[in-house]
Design a protein around this motif. Structure first.
Motif, PDB file in Angstrom:
ATOM      1  N   ALA A   1      11.785  18.744  24.170  1.00  0.00           N
ATOM      2  CA  ALA A   1      10.759  19.508  23.475  1.00  0.00           C
ATOM      3  C   ALA A   1      10.427  20.712  24.340  1.00  0.00           C
ATOM      4  CB  ALA A   1       9.524  18.644  23.236  1.00  0.00           C
ATOM      5  N   TYR A   2       9.654  21.608  23.791  1.00  0.00           N
ATOM      6  CA  TYR A   2       9.286  22.830  24.483  1.00  0.00           C
ATOM      7  C   TYR A   2       7.779  23.001  24.416  1.00  0.00           C
ATOM      8  CZ  TYR A   2      14.239  23.749  24.024  1.00  0.00           C
ATOM      9  OH  TYR A   2      15.601  23.648  24.099  1.00  0.00           O
ATOM     10  N   CYS A   3       7.211  23.559  25.475  1.00  0.00           N
ATOM     11  CA  CYS A   3       5.783  23.852  25.464  1.00  0.00           C
ATOM     12  C   CYS A   3       5.579  25.216  26.105  1.00  0.00           C
ATOM     13  CB  CYS A   3       4.986  22.763  26.161  1.00  0.00           C
ATOM     14  SG  CYS A   3       5.444  22.476  27.861  1.00  0.00           S
ATOM     15  N   SER A   4       4.471  25.838  25.764  1.00  0.00           N
ATOM     16  CA  SER A   4       4.193  27.155  26.332  1.00  0.00           C
ATOM     17  C   SER A   4       3.811  27.010  27.792  1.00  0.00           C
ATOM     18  CB  SER A   4       3.078  27.850  25.551  1.00  0.00           C
ATOM     19  OG  SER A   4       1.889  27.110  25.658  1.00  0.00           O
ATOM     20  N   ARG A   5       4.092  28.034  28.555  1.00  0.00           N
ATOM     21  CA  ARG A   5       3.767  28.034  29.976  1.00  0.00           C
ATOM     22  C   ARG A   5       2.431  28.717  30.170  1.00  0.00           C
ATOM     23  NH1 ARG A   5       8.228  29.452  34.105  1.00  0.00           N
ATOM     24  NH2 ARG A   5       6.321  29.181  35.261  1.00  0.00           N
ATOM     25  N   LYS A   6       1.500  28.030  30.788  1.00  0.00           N
ATOM     26  CA  LYS A   6       0.184  28.603  31.036  1.00  0.00           C
ATOM     27  C   LYS A   6       0.237  29.679  32.113  1.00  0.00           C
ATOM     28  CE  LYS A   6      -2.161  24.534  29.496  1.00  0.00           C
ATOM     29  NZ  LYS A   6      -2.899  23.345  29.805  1.00  0.00           N
ATOM     30  N   ASP A   7       1.240  29.619  32.987  1.00  0.00           N
ATOM     31  CA  ASP A   7       1.356  30.596  34.064  1.00  0.00           C
ATOM     32  C   ASP A   7       2.470  31.608  33.812  1.00  0.00           C
ATOM     33  OD1 ASP A   7       3.423  28.779  34.325  1.00  0.00           O
ATOM     34  OD2 ASP A   7       3.410  28.825  36.497  1.00  0.00           O
ATOM     35  N   GLY A   8       3.001  31.647  32.582  1.00  0.00           N
ATOM     36  CA  GLY A   8       4.102  32.543  32.255  1.00  0.00           C
ATOM     37  C   GLY A   8       3.646  33.964  32.013  1.00  0.00           C
ATOM     38  N   PRO A   9       4.545  34.822  31.567  1.00  0.00           N
ATOM     39  CA  PRO A   9       4.231  36.227  31.336  1.00  0.00           C
ATOM     40  C   PRO A   9       3.045  36.436  30.390  1.00  0.00           C
ATOM     41  CG  PRO A   9       6.578  35.884  31.225  1.00  0.00           C
ATOM     42  CD  PRO A   9       5.937  34.524  31.324  1.00  0.00           C
ATOM     43  N   ALA A  10       2.904  35.583  29.397  1.00  0.00           N
ATOM     44  CA  ALA A  10       1.784  35.738  28.459  1.00  0.00           C
ATOM     45  C   ALA A  10       0.464  35.549  29.189  1.00  0.00           C
ATOM     46  CB  ALA A  10       1.915  34.746  27.312  1.00  0.00           C
ATOM     47  N   ALA A  11       0.403  34.623  30.122  1.00  0.00           N
ATOM     48  CA  ALA A  11      -0.824  34.401  30.888  1.00  0.00           C
ATOM     49  C   ALA A  11      -1.142  35.631  31.729  1.00  0.00           C
ATOM     50  CB  ALA A  11      -0.684  33.166  31.762  1.00  0.00           C
ATOM     51  N   SER A  12      -0.128  36.258  32.276  1.00  0.00           N
ATOM     52  CA  SER A  12      -0.344  37.478  33.058  1.00  0.00           C
ATOM     53  C   SER A  12      -0.884  38.590  32.184  1.00  0.00           C
ATOM     54  CB  SER A  12       0.973  37.933  33.708  1.00  0.00           C
ATOM     55  OG  SER A  12       1.447  36.955  34.583  1.00  0.00           O
ATOM     56  N   ARG A  13      -0.345  38.737  30.973  1.00  0.00           N
ATOM     57  CA  ARG A  13      -0.851  39.764  30.047  1.00  0.00           C
ATOM     58  C   ARG A  13      -2.287  39.478  29.661  1.00  0.00           C
ATOM     59  NH1 ARG A  13       4.280  39.171  27.791  1.00  0.00           N
ATOM     60  NH2 ARG A  13       3.442  37.884  26.116  1.00  0.00           N
ATOM     61  N   ASP A  14      -2.629  38.208  29.426  1.00  0.00           N
ATOM     62  CA  ASP A  14      -3.998  37.850  29.069  1.00  0.00           C
ATOM     63  C   ASP A  14      -4.957  38.218  30.189  1.00  0.00           C
ATOM     64  OD1 ASP A  14      -3.096  36.876  26.662  1.00  0.00           O
ATOM     65  OD2 ASP A  14      -3.187  34.751  27.264  1.00  0.00           O
ATOM     66  N   LYS A  15      -4.557  37.978  31.436  1.00  0.00           N
ATOM     67  CA  LYS A  15      -5.401  38.306  32.574  1.00  0.00           C
ATOM     68  C   LYS A  15      -5.612  39.813  32.643  1.00  0.00           C
ATOM     69  CE  LYS A  15      -5.892  37.756  37.573  1.00  0.00           C
ATOM     70  NZ  LYS A  15      -6.705  38.927  37.614  1.00  0.00           N
ATOM     71  N   GLU A  16      -4.552  40.591  32.410  1.00  0.00           N
ATOM     72  CA  GLU A  16      -4.658  42.058  32.430  1.00  0.00           C
ATOM     73  C   GLU A  16      -5.609  42.517  31.327  1.00  0.00           C
ATOM     74  OE1 GLU A  16      -0.736  43.622  32.126  1.00  0.00           O
ATOM     75  OE2 GLU A  16      -0.099  42.764  34.053  1.00  0.00           O
ATOM     76  N   ASP A  17      -5.511  41.913  30.140  1.00  0.00           N
ATOM     77  CA  ASP A  17      -6.388  42.269  29.043  1.00  0.00           C
ATOM     78  C   ASP A  17      -7.845  41.965  29.395  1.00  0.00           C
ATOM     79  OD1 ASP A  17      -4.209  43.077  27.598  1.00  0.00           O
ATOM     80  OD2 ASP A  17      -4.117  41.282  26.333  1.00  0.00           O
ATOM     81  N   ASP A  18      -8.082  40.832  30.060  1.00  0.00           N
ATOM     82  CA  ASP A  18      -9.427  40.483  30.488  1.00  0.00           C
ATOM     83  C   ASP A  18      -9.962  41.500  31.488  1.00  0.00           C
ATOM     84  OD1 ASP A  18      -9.401  38.248  28.875  1.00  0.00           O
ATOM     85  OD2 ASP A  18      -9.002  36.835  30.507  1.00  0.00           O
ATOM     86  N   ASP A  19      -9.094  41.920  32.433  1.00  0.00           N
ATOM     87  CA  ASP A  19      -9.497  42.909  33.435  1.00  0.00           C
ATOM     88  C   ASP A  19      -9.821  44.243  32.780  1.00  0.00           C
ATOM     89  OD1 ASP A  19      -9.110  41.005  35.387  1.00  0.00           O
ATOM     90  OD2 ASP A  19      -7.160  41.785  36.027  1.00  0.00           O
ATOM     91  N   ASP A  20      -9.046  44.643  31.749  1.00  0.00           N
ATOM     92  CA  ASP A  20      -9.290  45.894  31.049  1.00  0.00           C
ATOM     93  C   ASP A  20     -10.605  45.870  30.282  1.00  0.00           C
ATOM     94  OD1 ASP A  20      -6.894  46.815  32.011  1.00  0.00           O
ATOM     95  OD2 ASP A  20      -5.783  46.465  30.143  1.00  0.00           O
ATOM     96  N   ALA A  21     -10.988  44.705  29.813  1.00  0.00           N
ATOM     97  CA  ALA A  21     -12.199  44.581  29.019  1.00  0.00           C
ATOM     98  C   ALA A  21     -13.465  44.721  29.875  1.00  0.00           C
ATOM     99  CB  ALA A  21     -12.219  43.232  28.291  1.00  0.00           C
ATOM    100  N   ARG A  22     -13.346  44.555  31.174  1.00  0.00           N
ATOM    101  CA  ARG A  22     -14.525  44.624  32.071  1.00  0.00           C
ATOM    102  C   ARG A  22     -14.936  46.016  32.366  1.00  0.00           C
ATOM    103  NH1 ARG A  22     -12.604  39.816  36.006  1.00  0.00           N
ATOM    104  NH2 ARG A  22     -12.726  38.233  34.442  1.00  0.00           N
TER     105      ARG A  22
END
Length: 59
Positions: free
Chosen positions: A38-59
């Motif tokens: 089976a496959y699962c999403s990676r919490k520390d993968g590229p998507a997590a990095s983009r989410d962190k950048e988006d959070d930083d931009d929102a501040r």
């Protein structure tokens, strides 16, 4: 469900590239043909990095 005649094509065309990009991880990486693979999403993968950048931009 997805309208594909061959599940192997799903793995070849979509899932394996997503694993290579770090978006997904296999539940049995040591045995790619494991009957319960089976496959699962990676919490520390590229998507997590983009989410962190988006959070930083929102501040």
């Amino acid at each position: 469900m997805l309208g594909l005649a061959d599940a192997a094509k799903l793995v070849e065309r979509h899932l394996s590239p997503m694993v290579s990009e770090g978006l997904l991880e296999r539940t049995h990486p040591e045995n790619l043909r494991h009957p319960e693979q089976a496959y699962c999403s990676r919490k520390d993968g590229p998507a997590a990095s983009r989410d962190k950048e988006d959070d930083d931009d929102a501040r």
